[in-house]
Enzyme design. Structure first.
Site, PDB file in Angstrom:
ATOM      1  CE  LYS A   1       1.058  -5.009   4.807  1.00 54.23           C
ATOM      2  NZ  LYS A   1       0.680  -4.341   6.065  1.00 54.23           N
TER       3      LYS A   1
ATOM      4  NE  ARG B   1      -0.963   4.213   6.088  1.00 50.83           N
ATOM      5  CZ  ARG B   1      -0.892   2.887   6.028  1.00 50.83           C
ATOM      6  NH1 ARG B   1       0.278   2.293   6.179  1.00 50.83           N
ATOM      7  NH2 ARG B   1      -1.950   2.151   5.840  1.00 50.83           N
TER       8      ARG B   1
ATOM      9  NE  ARG C   1      -5.246   3.022   3.068  1.00 54.36           N
ATOM     10  CZ  ARG C   1      -4.639   1.866   3.323  1.00 54.36           C
ATOM     11  NH1 ARG C   1      -3.416   1.636   2.868  1.00 54.36           N
ATOM     12  NH2 ARG C   1      -5.250   0.945   4.029  1.00 54.36           N
TER      13      ARG C   1
END
Ligand code: AMP
Length: 225
Positions: A20, A134, A168
């Site tokens: 997304k 990621r 993250r």
């Protein structure tokens, strides 16, 4: 670009790792739409230590959904900023039916409506690998992946040259499992919600980033004929 494209409201639906954020940034670059990521807005609230951020922090670390009240308030404030008049891509919102209804009401107040809810269709089994590899450039926000999209020069952003790469806290295998569970329980029902509204656009999102981007660009161009 037509005027209609400029004021478009697009939603990107899909589980964590579906792409997304990557696709929203590409649409932003190509069509001048503004990417609105409630995950980014919440992470900024956590970093700024606001009341909402303090409440959201533990929930996000557990991979659960932040309360509808907090997320809707954050989204409403961001949508009211002038740049959103050029059209928006909602990335990670709505995630519950309550949020979807709140969005319909908010858009209705300004005579706007959702032009397309693009559902990025992926296999759950691939999502843990996608999410755990990621990272993002701290300078410009460009997203990368250890395997699928490494920077040309390791550790250096292709776009802005920054070497400040961030991962993250919630992009680990355990939290991704909770996030996938939250997606299936609370967000996947929105696929039916938007199909019933006649705006659902399913897209196969297991292929190459650029192939998926071309499908999304075609949908955006065709919104208003
Ligand atoms: P994301 O960056 O979209 O993966 O979101 C990261 C985390 O922020 C999620 O796992 C949730 O804890 C929280 N979050 C983001 N958007 C929403 C939303 N629309 N509703 C509830 N929680 C959200």
């Amino acid at each position: 670009m037509t005027n209609a494209e400029k004021s478009a409201v697009l939603i990107l639906l899909g589980p964590p790792g579906a792409g997304k954020g990557t696709q929203a940034r590409m649409l932003q670059d190509q069509f001048g739409l503004v990417q609105l990521s409630t995950g980014d807005l919440l992470r900024a609230a956590v970093a700024a230590g606001t009341d909402a951020g303090r409440t959201a922090k533990a929930v996000m670390e557990a991979g659960d959904l932040v309360s509808d009240d907090i997320v809707i308030a954050i989204l409403r404030d961001r949508l009211a900023e002038p740049d959103c008049a050029q059209g928006v891509i909602l990335d990670g919102f709505p995630r519950t039916e309550v949020q979807a209804q709140a969005l319909d009401a908010l858009l209705g107040e300004s005579g706007q409506k959702i032009n397309a809810a693009i559902s990025l269709e992926v296999d759950d089994s691939a999502m843990v690998t996608r999410v755990s590899g990621r990272f993002t450039c701290g300078g410009c926000g460009e997203g990368y992946h250890d395997t699928f999209k490494p920077p040309a020069l390791s550790g250096t952003c292709d776009k802005c040259g920054s070497t400040d790469m961030k991962r993250r806290a919630d992009d680990n295998a355990e939290t991704v499992a909770s996030r996938l569970e939250a997606y299936h329980a609370q967000t996947a029902p929105l696929i039916t919600y938007y199909r019933d509204q006649g705006v659902l656009k399913p897209v196969d999102a297991m292929g190459e980033i650029n192939t998926i981007a071309a499908d999304l660009a075609a949908i955006t161009r065709n919104l208003h004929g």
